[in-house]
Design an enzyme around this catalytic site. Sequence first.
Site, mmCIF file in Angstrom:
data_model
loop_
_atom_site.group_PDB
_atom_site.id
_atom_site.type_symbol
_atom_site.label_atom_id
_atom_site.label_comp_id
_atom_site.label_asym_id
_atom_site.label_seq_id
_atom_site.Cartn_x
_atom_site.Cartn_y
_atom_site.Cartn_z
ATOM 1 N N ASP A 83 10.791 -36.227 30.177
ATOM 2 C CA ASP A 83 9.395 -36.022 30.567
ATOM 3 C C ASP A 83 8.516 -37.050 29.857
ATOM 4 O O ASP A 83 7.409 -36.738 29.402
ATOM 5 C CB ASP A 83 8.980 -34.587 30.206
ATOM 6 C CG ASP A 83 7.597 -34.228 30.744
ATOM 7 O OD1 ASP A 83 7.085 -34.960 31.605
ATOM 8 O OD2 ASP A 83 7.020 -33.226 30.273
ATOM 9 N N LEU A 84 9.025 -38.262 29.751
ATOM 10 C CA LEU A 84 8.295 -39.328 29.064
ATOM 11 C C LEU A 84 7.145 -39.807 29.950
ATOM 12 O O LEU A 84 7.347 -40.150 31.121
ATOM 13 C CB LEU A 84 9.228 -40.487 28.731
ATOM 14 C CG LEU A 84 10.374 -40.146 27.770
ATOM 15 C CD1 LEU A 84 11.348 -41.306 27.669
ATOM 16 C CD2 LEU A 84 9.829 -39.775 26.392
ATOM 17 N N GLU A 85 5.945 -39.836 29.400
ATOM 18 C CA GLU A 85 4.757 -40.189 30.173
ATOM 19 C C GLU A 85 4.069 -41.444 29.647
ATOM 20 O O GLU A 85 2.940 -41.741 30.051
ATOM 21 C CB GLU A 85 3.783 -39.013 30.186
ATOM 22 C CG GLU A 85 4.358 -37.757 30.839
ATOM 23 C CD GLU A 85 3.385 -36.592 30.888
ATOM 24 O OE1 GLU A 85 2.204 -36.796 30.526
ATOM 25 O OE2 GLU A 85 3.798 -35.488 31.290
ATOM 26 N N HIS A 86 4.732 -42.161 28.756
ATOM 27 C CA HIS A 86 4.082 -43.318 28.134
ATOM 28 C C HIS A 86 4.915 -44.581 28.292
ATOM 29 O O HIS A 86 4.957 -45.425 27.412
ATOM 30 C CB HIS A 86 3.804 -43.041 26.652
ATOM 31 C CG HIS A 86 2.954 -41.826 26.447
ATOM 32 N ND1 HIS A 86 1.598 -41.814 26.658
ATOM 33 C CD2 HIS A 86 3.275 -40.566 26.078
ATOM 34 C CE1 HIS A 86 1.106 -40.613 26.412
ATOM 35 N NE2 HIS A 86 2.111 -39.829 26.063
ATOM 36 N N GLN A 141 5.852 -34.391 38.959
ATOM 37 C CA GLN A 141 4.642 -33.635 38.656
ATOM 38 C C GLN A 141 3.579 -33.950 39.723
ATOM 39 O O GLN A 141 2.956 -35.004 39.682
ATOM 40 C CB GLN A 141 4.115 -34.013 37.276
ATOM 41 C CG GLN A 141 5.099 -33.794 36.144
ATOM 42 C CD GLN A 141 4.561 -34.299 34.816
ATOM 43 O OE1 GLN A 141 3.355 -34.292 34.568
ATOM 44 N NE2 GLN A 141 5.453 -34.765 33.956
#
Length: 563
Positions: free
Chosen positions: A387-390, A447
């Site tokens: 769930d890496l968002e960066h 998402q």
Amino acid sequence: MVGATALILTGLATDAASAPAPLSEPLADANADVNVVKNAGFESGLAGWTCAGDSGATVSSPVHGGASALRATPAGQQHAECTQTVAVQPNSTYEMSGWVQGGYTYLGARGTGTTDVSTWTPDSGDWKRLNTSFTTGPSTTSVTVYLHGWYGQAAYFADDVSVYGPDGGGGGDPDPEVPGVPSGLAVGAATTSSIDLSWAPVTGATGYHVYQDGSKVLTASGASATVTGLAADTSYSFQVSAVNAAGESAKSAAVTGKTRPSGGGGGGGDVPKHAVTGYWQNFDNGATVQKIRDVQDAYDIIAVSFADATATPGEITFNLDPAVGYGSAAEFKADIQAKRDAGKSVIISVGGEKGNVTINSDASAAAFANSTYGLMREYGFDGVDIDLEHGINSTYLTKALRQLSGLAGSDLVLTMAPQTIDMQSTSTEYFKTALNVKDILTVVNMQYYNSGSMLGCDGNVYSQGSVDFLTALACIQLEGGLDASQIGLGTPASTRGAGSGYVDPSVVTAALDCLAKGTRCGSFKPSRTYPDIRGAMTWSTNWDATAGNAWSRVVGPHVHGLP
């Protein structure tokens, strides 16, 4: 080579019939006599011993007592001599013995000040006791005790060496006490043929015996073990005891572990054909605080949120937040196992809005794989959620996931939760990673929130929060190379669960029907149906509970009822 020659001549003059009988404990005053050899059972590695040419090492099998023994290997012109200088008293008698196995083995003492002594045995397939005695000279305060093999012969093993007599000032090797009973025995990760176990270390223990359904199946040197050779989809009872040279403790309380069924779904594990994923919050942010046992039964995959990064690039750890109410890590692990026993998969999620793990090198990829697998073994997680968002590096994240799969095996549950922007094209790093690991990937739960309007697979722009938004963006993944069984629709469980993008659960079920059956579509209708669509995901089980389980009560049965 004079000493060696003398030894071999002595050995040749001694046959089995004339060999001295094994000695019992020394007959001298028990209050005066001690074993002047330190680390006599090699439980502290080679501490106190010196082995010529690095010929010696400690091993966990075979052992005579405790959890370790010496293994020394002759090579070339050296015969693998290991020595220790011990403190003795002048004009005193010492009884010397040791247990040996393997190739030719010699036990002796030199520098006694009187007559140096030795004894030996040819090859031995079982443990055999060597014993002799010596008397020190009038000014002798130290003696060299040695073990060695012979040129060209096999490695020898030695254990529980003793030189009993008056304390020469160095003290004795203390007699250990039987260790206490291990506590905290817990079941970790399971495959179709193995189950991981862990427990709290016991002070004074040099090893542990693991029992399966009452029978000892293996010995471990540390506080964890993997029991293998098990039948699929079968429950087993496990206990563990602690051991040292003094003996074995009573067995621990029993725990039950169950192996995986053969042929799990998706990318591994027991994930059903159509599955519901929910994120469980390891923190209190105003949503209903849950323990893992409280997670609604509708959820097939429970993603524990979140792992924590360490100072080592790529490495992760997990810190249980006291705010969620667990009294111990053991209680948390027991809840995970109970969910797994109920057919659920529990995985560790990496990333989130504020979390990040840097995986941009071979070293960081290995650190991620090893630390993630370590958490799987420690807590019983079935896999990992990305769930890496960066920002991610597809090359090294792929390497990390491949290495993790190699460690965990085919039962690994691997999920992803990219943002919508991350899956707009197969050229994005997230999409490339998903395709790179397609053969081990369970599901991508994109998402569909906090993103605004986005392009669909038909090139049209669709507004967040509609059936068209869900179906047209899922279509990009389906046409981009992912299998329908690897697609899930991620939406918030309530208006408080995300900043924007909440849709009524009925919109989620309509989008699923549109993709799976071609019914209940909006203005966009895919060119074909995808009956194997995996299901749906929500953030979070806690916000779902806050909203009276409105999301899972509607979406759960609908997902499970898909064809």
